[in-house]
Scaffold this active site. Structure first.
Site, mmCIF file in Angstrom:
data_model
loop_
_atom_site.group_PDB
_atom_site.id
_atom_site.type_symbol
_atom_site.label_atom_id
_atom_site.label_comp_id
_atom_site.label_asym_id
_atom_site.label_seq_id
_atom_site.Cartn_x
_atom_site.Cartn_y
_atom_site.Cartn_z
ATOM 1 N N GLU A 138 -47.245 -51.074 -15.625
ATOM 2 C CA GLU A 138 -46.470 -51.218 -14.384
ATOM 3 C C GLU A 138 -45.384 -50.155 -14.341
ATOM 4 O OE1 GLU A 138 -45.096 -55.311 -13.249
ATOM 5 O OE2 GLU A 138 -43.187 -54.277 -12.892
ATOM 6 N N GLU A 177 -43.960 -58.868 -19.348
ATOM 7 C CA GLU A 177 -42.624 -58.426 -19.763
ATOM 8 C C GLU A 177 -41.869 -59.521 -20.492
ATOM 9 O OE1 GLU A 177 -40.440 -56.976 -16.368
ATOM 10 O OE2 GLU A 177 -41.593 -55.116 -16.290
HETATM 11 C C1 IDC Z 1 -40.605 -58.459 -8.494
HETATM 12 C C2 IDC Z 1 -41.056 -58.266 -7.066
HETATM 13 C C3 IDC Z 1 -40.287 -59.143 -6.141
HETATM 14 C C4 IDC Z 1 -40.398 -60.571 -6.619
HETATM 15 C C5 IDC Z 1 -39.997 -60.707 -8.067
HETATM 16 C C6 IDC Z 1 -40.301 -62.121 -8.533
HETATM 17 O O1 IDC Z 1 -40.955 -56.892 -6.721
HETATM 18 O O2 IDC Z 1 -40.785 -59.027 -4.820
HETATM 19 O O3 IDC Z 1 -39.568 -61.388 -5.840
HETATM 20 O O4 IDC Z 1 -40.734 -59.794 -8.868
HETATM 21 O O5 IDC Z 1 -40.199 -62.283 -9.867
HETATM 22 C C7 IDC Z 1 -40.870 -56.039 -13.000
HETATM 23 C C8 IDC Z 1 -41.796 -57.182 -12.963
HETATM 24 C C9 IDC Z 1 -42.204 -57.515 -11.546
HETATM 25 C C10 IDC Z 1 -41.038 -57.342 -10.595
HETATM 26 C C11 IDC Z 1 -40.639 -55.866 -10.576
HETATM 27 C C12 IDC Z 1 -39.501 -55.524 -9.609
HETATM 28 O O6 IDC Z 1 -42.921 -57.003 -13.789
HETATM 29 O O7 IDC Z 1 -42.668 -58.820 -11.540
HETATM 30 O O8 IDC Z 1 -41.476 -57.700 -9.306
HETATM 31 N N1 IDC Z 1 -40.283 -55.468 -11.931
HETATM 32 O O9 IDC Z 1 -38.346 -56.233 -9.972
HETATM 33 N N2 IDC Z 1 -40.437 -55.409 -14.075
HETATM 34 C C13 IDC Z 1 -39.549 -54.479 -13.716
HETATM 35 C C14 IDC Z 1 -39.435 -54.497 -12.341
#
Ligand code: IDC
Length: 331
Positions: A254, A164
């Site tokens: 994702e 991302e």
């Molecule tokens: C989030 C995890 C969370 C963690 C965080 C760290 O759910 O537990 O602490 O990352 O960076 C994304 C991302 C993905 C995110 C997820 C939710 O690719 O890494 O994970 N998310 O926020 N894009 C949209 C949402």
């Protein structure tokens, strides 16, 4: 910069694995991209789907799900054909942020090997999150090139080169990044499918539509779109539908059933609207995430510590929705 000096790994590539009868890979073989769609080796439209791990760099609470029985369950009970292996370059103990590189590389290879033995497809995800992917470009090249050199002939391995990107314009940042990273992968894995992230947490799919990577030298490329059902609704579905209709191959590497934060806002109705769009256009899609962290996006309840053999009551409301959705698809 787009000129990066790389060393040629000395790894001897592993021989192409024999496909295990009846598995997704045995049935579909090497994939390729044509127009807006992914096809299997019989030229039938192909949809990959399954679970994404959480960050493998975040410790054994997350990486422990990369085990043979878990993947076998995901294949045989959850009816999925693909697993996404997530490695953050940054964030906590990321690959370029103090993480143990040898261990992390090993973990990635363990996951690839298990998926391969089980005849599943696997996404190798360089999980750039919230920044310009050029900031980790040279390490991405070294890492992905090593994976590609070892798994050069593995038709089940797909490369997701930046999860991302954010604050990174397509034309001036992400596209040049892709033009530097893809040839490094293709040096070995000549026709592997590569998936390129888009700006603003992989939402701005109009960037590559306006200026795609030239098909002549960049075949088998797809572009990333991500949704979290409680945050991204009709306007996002319209955007995705429009770019696909215009010919852009989209891979949802994702998605979550909840808020974009990953916590709160479980939304079955909006998730089901996405599943309908996904069905209409045969879009490949991977769910965030296979873990028991106490957040809404997790598929496993935080009280459950098993790393395979989950029963229905071990799943969260998100996990259960996803499990039933995957089981309704034709693998
Ligand atoms: C989030 C995890 C969370 C963690 C965080 C760290 O759910 O537990 O602490 O990352 O960076 C994304 C991302 C993905 C995110 C997820 C939710 O690719 O890494 O994970 N998310 O926020 N894009 C949209 C949402």
């Amino acid at each position: 910069s787009t000129t990066t000096t790389t060393t040629t790994p000395t790894v001897t590539p592993d021989p192409e694995p024999a496909a295990v009868t009846g598995t997704p890979y045995a049935n579909h073989g090497k994939l390729h991209v044509y127009g807006a769609y992914l096809y299997d080796s019989h030229n039938k439209k192909m949809q990959l789907y399954g679970m994404s791990t959480h960050g493998l760099n975040f410790g054994s609470d997350f990486s422990r799900y990369v085990n043979r029985q878990a993947l076998a369950d995901l294949r045989d009970k959850w009816n999925t054909n693909c697993i996404r292996l997530v490695l953050y370059p940054r964030d906590y103990k990321g690959y370029c942020n103090g993480g143990n590189q040898a261990e992390l590389k090993n973990l990635m290879k363990t996951g690839i090997n298990l998926a391969t033995e089980l005849g599943m497809y696997v996404l190798v995800d360089w999980h750039v999150h919230n920044y310009n992917p050029q900031e980790t470009q040279s390490q991405a090249i070294t890492f992905l090139q090593e994976i590609a050199s070892q798994y050069a002939s593995y038709g089940n391995v797909l490369y997701e080169i930046c999860n991302e990107p954010t604050g990174a314009l397509w034309d001036s940042a992400i596209k040049p990044y892709a033009q530097a990273v893809i040839p490094a992968i293709r040096k070995y894995a000549k026709d592997a499918v590569v998936i390129v992230g888009t700006n603003t947490w992989s939402q701005d799919v109009e960037g590559p539509l306006a200026s795609p990577l030239p098909a002549s030298s960049y075949g088998n490329v797809m572009y990333t779109f991500h949704f979290y059902a409680n945050t991204h609704t009709d306007t996002f579905r319209t955007r995705v539908e429009n770019v696909i209709k215009a010919g852009l191959p989209i891979f949802i590497t994702e998605f979550g059933t909840c808020d974009a934060s990953g916590n709160g806002g479980f939304n079955k109705g909006e998730s089901e609207k996405w599943f309908q769009l996904i069905k209409n256009y045969n879009i490949s899609h991977m769910n965030w995430s296979l873990c028991n962290k106490g957040e809404t996006a997790s598929a496993i309840k935080s009280s459950v510590s098993k790393t395979s053999g989950w029963t229905i009551s071990d799943l969260t409301e998100s996990g259960l929705l996803i499990y039933n959705h995957f089981r309704s698809l034709e693998r």
